[in-house]
Design a protein around this motif. Structure first.
Motif, mmCIF file in Angstrom:
data_model
loop_
_atom_site.group_PDB
_atom_site.id
_atom_site.type_symbol
_atom_site.label_atom_id
_atom_site.label_comp_id
_atom_site.label_asym_id
_atom_site.label_seq_id
_atom_site.Cartn_x
_atom_site.Cartn_y
_atom_site.Cartn_z
ATOM 1 N N ASN A 1 15.091 19.930 55.391
ATOM 2 C CA ASN A 1 16.149 18.926 55.313
ATOM 3 C C ASN A 1 17.305 19.257 56.237
ATOM 4 O O ASN A 1 18.350 18.616 56.208
ATOM 5 C CB ASN A 1 16.631 18.810 53.869
ATOM 6 C CG ASN A 1 15.524 18.294 52.966
ATOM 7 O OD1 ASN A 1 15.065 17.168 53.132
ATOM 8 N ND2 ASN A 1 15.050 19.136 52.055
ATOM 9 N N ARG B 283 7.133 31.875 47.682
ATOM 10 C CA ARG B 283 7.736 30.759 46.950
ATOM 11 C C ARG B 283 8.960 31.214 46.162
ATOM 12 O O ARG B 283 9.940 30.492 46.044
ATOM 13 C CB ARG B 283 6.717 30.138 45.977
ATOM 14 C CG ARG B 283 5.720 29.231 46.655
ATOM 15 C CD ARG B 283 5.085 28.262 45.657
ATOM 16 N NE ARG B 283 4.400 28.925 44.572
ATOM 17 C CZ ARG B 283 3.138 29.366 44.638
ATOM 18 N NH1 ARG B 283 2.445 29.193 45.729
ATOM 19 N NH2 ARG B 283 2.581 29.955 43.616
ATOM 20 N N ASP C 129 12.449 29.551 46.827
ATOM 21 C CA ASP C 129 13.102 28.792 45.758
ATOM 22 C C ASP C 129 14.469 29.373 45.398
ATOM 23 O O ASP C 129 15.420 28.628 45.159
ATOM 24 C CB ASP C 129 12.224 28.777 44.493
ATOM 25 C CG ASP C 129 11.109 27.747 44.591
ATOM 26 O OD1 ASP C 129 11.093 26.965 45.561
ATOM 27 O OD2 ASP C 129 10.255 27.727 43.690
ATOM 28 N N THR D 58 16.778 28.309 48.050
ATOM 29 C CA THR D 58 17.030 26.872 47.948
ATOM 30 C C THR D 58 17.999 26.570 46.807
ATOM 31 O O THR D 58 18.909 25.750 46.941
ATOM 32 C CB THR D 58 15.712 26.109 47.711
ATOM 33 O OG1 THR D 58 14.843 26.345 48.810
ATOM 34 C CG2 THR D 58 15.965 24.623 47.586
ATOM 35 N N LEU D 59 17.822 27.242 45.693
ATOM 36 C CA LEU D 59 18.682 26.999 44.535
ATOM 37 C C LEU D 59 20.076 27.604 44.725
ATOM 38 O O LEU D 59 20.976 27.321 43.950
ATOM 39 C CB LEU D 59 18.023 27.543 43.265
ATOM 40 C CG LEU D 59 16.792 26.744 42.795
ATOM 41 C CD1 LEU D 59 15.944 27.571 41.838
ATOM 42 C CD2 LEU D 59 17.204 25.433 42.131
ATOM 43 N N GLY D 60 20.229 28.460 45.734
ATOM 44 C CA GLY D 60 21.579 28.878 46.117
ATOM 45 C C GLY D 60 22.094 30.165 45.499
ATOM 46 O O GLY D 60 23.312 30.333 45.404
ATOM 47 N N GLN E 275 15.215 23.934 53.402
ATOM 48 C CA GLN E 275 14.916 23.023 52.297
ATOM 49 C C GLN E 275 16.207 22.538 51.634
ATOM 50 O O GLN E 275 16.390 21.353 51.372
ATOM 51 C CB GLN E 275 14.025 23.724 51.264
ATOM 52 C CG GLN E 275 13.844 22.986 49.939
ATOM 53 C CD GLN E 275 13.056 21.695 50.092
ATOM 54 O OE1 GLN E 275 12.065 21.635 50.797
ATOM 55 N NE2 GLN E 275 13.510 20.625 49.434
ATOM 56 N N ALA E 276 17.117 23.477 51.371
ATOM 57 C CA ALA E 276 18.348 23.137 50.644
ATOM 58 C C ALA E 276 19.369 22.431 51.519
ATOM 59 O O ALA E 276 20.261 21.751 51.015
ATOM 60 C CB ALA E 276 18.977 24.410 50.067
ATOM 61 N N LEU F 134 6.632 31.771 30.683
ATOM 62 C CA LEU F 134 6.642 31.090 31.973
ATOM 63 C C LEU F 134 6.178 32.020 33.087
ATOM 64 O O LEU F 134 6.367 33.225 33.022
ATOM 65 C CB LEU F 134 8.061 30.605 32.287
ATOM 66 C CG LEU F 134 8.746 29.757 31.211
ATOM 67 C CD1 LEU F 134 10.149 29.375 31.669
ATOM 68 C CD2 LEU F 134 7.939 28.516 30.892
ATOM 69 N N ARG F 135 5.585 31.442 34.125
ATOM 70 C CA ARG F 135 5.333 32.216 35.333
ATOM 71 C C ARG F 135 6.680 32.607 35.935
ATOM 72 O O ARG F 135 7.679 31.903 35.767
ATOM 73 C CB ARG F 135 4.558 31.367 36.343
ATOM 74 C CG ARG F 135 3.168 30.962 35.862
ATOM 75 C CD ARG F 135 2.373 30.312 36.983
ATOM 76 N NE ARG F 135 3.014 29.094 37.465
ATOM 77 C CZ ARG F 135 2.972 28.685 38.720
ATOM 78 N NH1 ARG F 135 2.337 29.388 39.626
ATOM 79 N NH2 ARG F 135 3.552 27.566 39.078
ATOM 80 N N THR G 91 8.412 29.906 37.946
ATOM 81 C CA THR G 91 8.880 28.814 37.091
ATOM 82 C C THR G 91 10.125 29.262 36.338
ATOM 83 O O THR G 91 11.096 28.502 36.202
ATOM 84 C CB THR G 91 7.787 28.422 36.075
ATOM 85 O OG1 THR G 91 6.544 28.353 36.743
ATOM 86 C CG2 THR G 91 8.102 27.095 35.426
ATOM 87 N N SER H 262 13.570 29.011 38.448
ATOM 88 C CA SER H 262 14.271 27.729 38.557
ATOM 89 C C SER H 262 14.681 27.202 37.182
ATOM 90 O O SER H 262 15.734 26.567 37.037
ATOM 91 C CB SER H 262 13.450 26.702 39.343
ATOM 92 O OG SER H 262 12.087 26.809 39.074
ATOM 93 N N TYR H 263 13.877 27.488 36.156
ATOM 94 C CA TYR H 263 14.220 27.062 34.794
ATOM 95 C C TYR H 263 15.525 27.725 34.327
ATOM 96 O O TYR H 263 16.439 27.065 33.829
ATOM 97 C CB TYR H 263 13.061 27.425 33.867
ATOM 98 C CG TYR H 263 13.215 26.972 32.442
ATOM 99 C CD1 TYR H 263 13.079 25.625 32.109
ATOM 100 C CD2 TYR H 263 13.472 27.884 31.421
ATOM 101 C CE1 TYR H 263 13.200 25.213 30.790
ATOM 102 C CE2 TYR H 263 13.584 27.476 30.109
ATOM 103 C CZ TYR H 263 13.449 26.135 29.801
ATOM 104 O OH TYR H 263 13.568 25.731 28.490
ATOM 105 N N LEU I 122 17.871 29.193 36.208
ATOM 106 C CA LEU I 122 19.024 28.771 37.022
ATOM 107 C C LEU I 122 19.466 27.366 36.619
ATOM 108 O O LEU I 122 20.648 27.045 36.657
ATOM 109 C CB LEU I 122 18.688 28.854 38.506
ATOM 110 C CG LEU I 122 18.512 30.289 39.031
ATOM 111 C CD1 LEU I 122 18.078 30.285 40.486
ATOM 112 C CD2 LEU I 122 19.793 31.109 38.865
#
Lengths: 234, 234
Positions: free
Chosen positions: B2, B90, B94, B97-99, B134-135, B219-220, B223, B226-227, B229
């Motif tokens: 992006n 990943r 991630d 991307t999530l910062g 991405q972010a 959770l993996r 996963t 991001s969950y 965060l």
């Protein structure tokens, strides 16, 4: 795999695990011995702590020792624009692991039509099993597919959307955050890579859907799923 | 992608995008034409809306038109037990991307020692670039690696942990949820597949770390990142 999921209810007090994928995982990762404990669940049924009675190359025999509570589902219908085939597996698996009650895959302008032809769509049930085994869950969420966006929004989503069960769509260009959604029943929509187009957002809003922002970072679909479900249940 | 991230600050008012990976993405996904707008950022610098001046197989030329705000970081140091190599890419992408402000990869009893030999660890910077693109971000988070658990916890984490910047570890067997963490500076620890062992949880708690539960679904790692965060920033 945090639970071995049996596809069928066993017919005796001694249960046999014979599925090659499950046997391989147990052999590679757990080094099971007679007397060990193992979590085993029955698809659409209960889950148990079991004791291992016998281990061979062809099967593992266990007997249930104690019933375990099944993790609660999130009261959420997750509606996602059909992702690229290679993302589909992880997305379904993660949604199931996180415990959504229902997963809906829809078409959208930026979903490549070829995605609907992928053989992966025939394997959704396998992905569900993997997600349940990861979470330690036994209850299969509903999965529905809608290949036309407008009829889905006008005829289906509009019926699902009520004051008690609102619908929310993640959209980068609105100010409204997602706080205040805690632990409510809702439908949650996540667009394709590139997002829903303005026409689609308009149609969603006309049919009762509220837009909310995930902040000004753009997330991959699969990241967005777990991130949003995390926010929702805080 | 992006944002197209330039590795070096350009030296003139006309900027050239020449990296094969970026050119290929622009060609495959964007069908750029002269006059189109494109978001371009300078690594560790500002980001801009640019106008496309020329497109060829070897390069895309753009000129900056308008400066854009850079997305804020999350005031979080994410500390993760080194995952399997195929998950590493990943997970780093991630997290960036999530910062998160800082990402720390640590050893733990259930981390296979071979993971520290993976060539993927030489490519962390590439994964960071993908996460930033991405972010739509330009600022590289700090990344640190600690190959010994005990010295990390006793000598490093204990120094980071203060009343203003507490440390939290995700652990399945405690009652305490993660509410009340909203928008605070903190360290957040996520264990390996199979979790931290009791000795490790003890050591973390003795050094000021608070355990919290993610609920009774397992959770993996990726996963969980991001969950958690998502929960943190709700």
């Amino acid at each position: 795999m945090n639970l071995v999921l049996l596809a069928q209810p066993p017919e005796s007090d001694v249960w046999a695990i014979r599925e090659p994928r499950q046997l391989q995982h147990l052999q590679q990762h757990l080094d099971l011995k007679v007397g060990d404990q193992l979590k085993v669940g029955i698809r659409e049924g209960k889950r148990y702590l079991t004791e291992v009675l016998a281990v061979s190359a062809e099967q593992v025999l266990v007997k249930p020792v104690q019933e375990l509570a099944i993790p609660e589902k999130l009261p959420v219908t997750l509606i996602v624009a059909l992702p690229r085939p290679k993302v589909l597996r992880r997305l379904v698996m993660d949604s199931v692991t996180l415990g959504v009650e229902k997963l809906v895959l829809i078409h959208s302008y930026r979903v490549d039509k070829s995605y609907w032809q992928t053989p992966f769509l025939q394997q959704l049930d396998d992905y569900v099993t993997l997600g349940l085994e990861q979470a330690g869950d036994t209850i299969v969420p509903k999965i529905e597919l809608y290949r036309r966006f407008k009829p889905f929004v006008e005829d289906v989503l509009s019926e699902w959307t009520t004051a008690e069960c609102p619908s929310f769509v993640a959209h980068p260009y609105v100010e409204q955050g997602i706080s205040g959604l805690q632990a409510t029943h809702c439908q949650l929509l996540i667009g394709p890579e590139g997002g829903f187009i303005p026409y689609e957002i308009d149609l969603l809003e006309k049919n009762g859907c509220q837009s909310f922002s995930l902040g000004n970072r753009i997330l991959r679909t699969e990241t967005a799923v777990s991130y949003i479900l995390g926010r929702l249940t805080a």
